[in-house]
Design an enzyme around this catalytic site. Sequence first.
Site, mmCIF file in Angstrom:
data_model
loop_
_atom_site.group_PDB
_atom_site.id
_atom_site.type_symbol
_atom_site.label_atom_id
_atom_site.label_comp_id
_atom_site.label_asym_id
_atom_site.label_seq_id
_atom_site.Cartn_x
_atom_site.Cartn_y
_atom_site.Cartn_z
ATOM 1 N N GLU A 1 0.800 -1.232 0.000
ATOM 2 C CA GLU A 1 0.000 0.000 0.000
ATOM 3 C C GLU A 1 0.833 1.283 0.000
ATOM 4 O O GLU A 1 0.276 2.363 -0.157
ATOM 5 C CB GLU A 1 -0.955 0.002 1.203
ATOM 6 N N ASN A 2 2.148 1.164 0.157
ATOM 7 C CA ASN A 2 3.018 2.342 0.155
ATOM 8 C C ASN A 2 4.005 2.339 -1.011
ATOM 9 O O ASN A 2 5.010 3.042 -0.989
ATOM 10 C CB ASN A 2 3.820 2.413 1.456
ATOM 11 N N ASN B 1 -4.918 1.250 4.417
ATOM 12 C CA ASN B 1 -5.694 2.486 4.295
ATOM 13 C C ASN B 1 -5.299 3.361 3.110
ATOM 14 O O ASN B 1 -6.068 4.238 2.709
ATOM 15 C CB ASN B 1 -5.589 3.300 5.589
ATOM 16 N N HIS B 2 -4.114 3.141 2.516
ATOM 17 C CA HIS B 2 -3.683 3.977 1.387
ATOM 18 C C HIS B 2 -3.915 3.333 0.020
ATOM 19 O O HIS B 2 -3.479 3.878 -0.992
ATOM 20 C CB HIS B 2 -2.192 4.307 1.512
ATOM 21 N N HIS C 1 1.547 -2.070 8.884
ATOM 22 C CA HIS C 1 1.155 -0.664 9.021
ATOM 23 C C HIS C 1 2.104 0.189 9.839
ATOM 24 O O HIS C 1 2.336 1.338 9.511
ATOM 25 C CB HIS C 1 -0.265 -0.517 9.591
#
Length: 272
Positions: free
Chosen positions: A39-40, A72-73, A189
């Site tokens: 997600e990053n 969440n990203h 996370h």
Amino acid sequence: MKILAIGDVFGETGRKVIDKYLPQLKKEHEIDLVIANVENVTHGKGISYTHYQELKFTKEGKVLIDIMTSGNHIFHWEKTREFINQTPDLLRPLNSNPYPNYPGKGFFVKAVDLKIQKRKKICVINLIGTTFMPAAAENPYFALEKKLKELEQQDCDIYLVDFHAEATAEKIALALYFDGKISALWGTHTHVQTADERILSKGTGFITDLGMTGPYSGVIGAKPEVIFQRAKCGLPAKMRPHEDNGQFNGAIFEFDDVNNKLISIKRIRKIF
């Protein structure tokens, strides 16, 4: 069977580390399946299709990462919403939104052929926490219970959960509640690897956080000066990924090929 779970891949540095180190690691430890939180990946937030392809395959066309999880990203880039339905091995958190047409899926089932000519069905489920997280989400307990019930007919051999959450206690509590009902649960996370890997009393593997695969000298991936401006001066500053030689963080979960029980958890941490 050996399954490698990789902590949050962050920015260009993280992608370079994957390209440089993952093929070697897979060969050295005879890894059967690779799962990574992505997600990053694109400039520190979200993932583009180009970077999905970059992490999915080597330059020679061989599969590099089998299943990608997120948090969440995941929808930071609008185009991700367009391609995620065509890439079922790229997950968004199962409980991230109850809206019926929400893009993407929160689980993936993959058949893996082992060297001993046995086929295993591996189910990977992605969840997001509700404590100290920026977006509202469904209760992860009810979401996971419901999904496990739905998956009963698929007769999977191993159930794995990436719990993308902020609070240590929330991760521990969920793992203990589902001890014996899933094969392993790891946290992502926080970008800092924890040294608490263990097999719980009913056989479920657990580690609070896998850590981050990305910059080593920044502040959980970001340039320090950006964080200084926010923390010391209270002024807004756009997050910019730090760049250095990087680090790799993850864990290898080894399962018995006959009874599917977890044998061991081995943390991997390498600084370049």
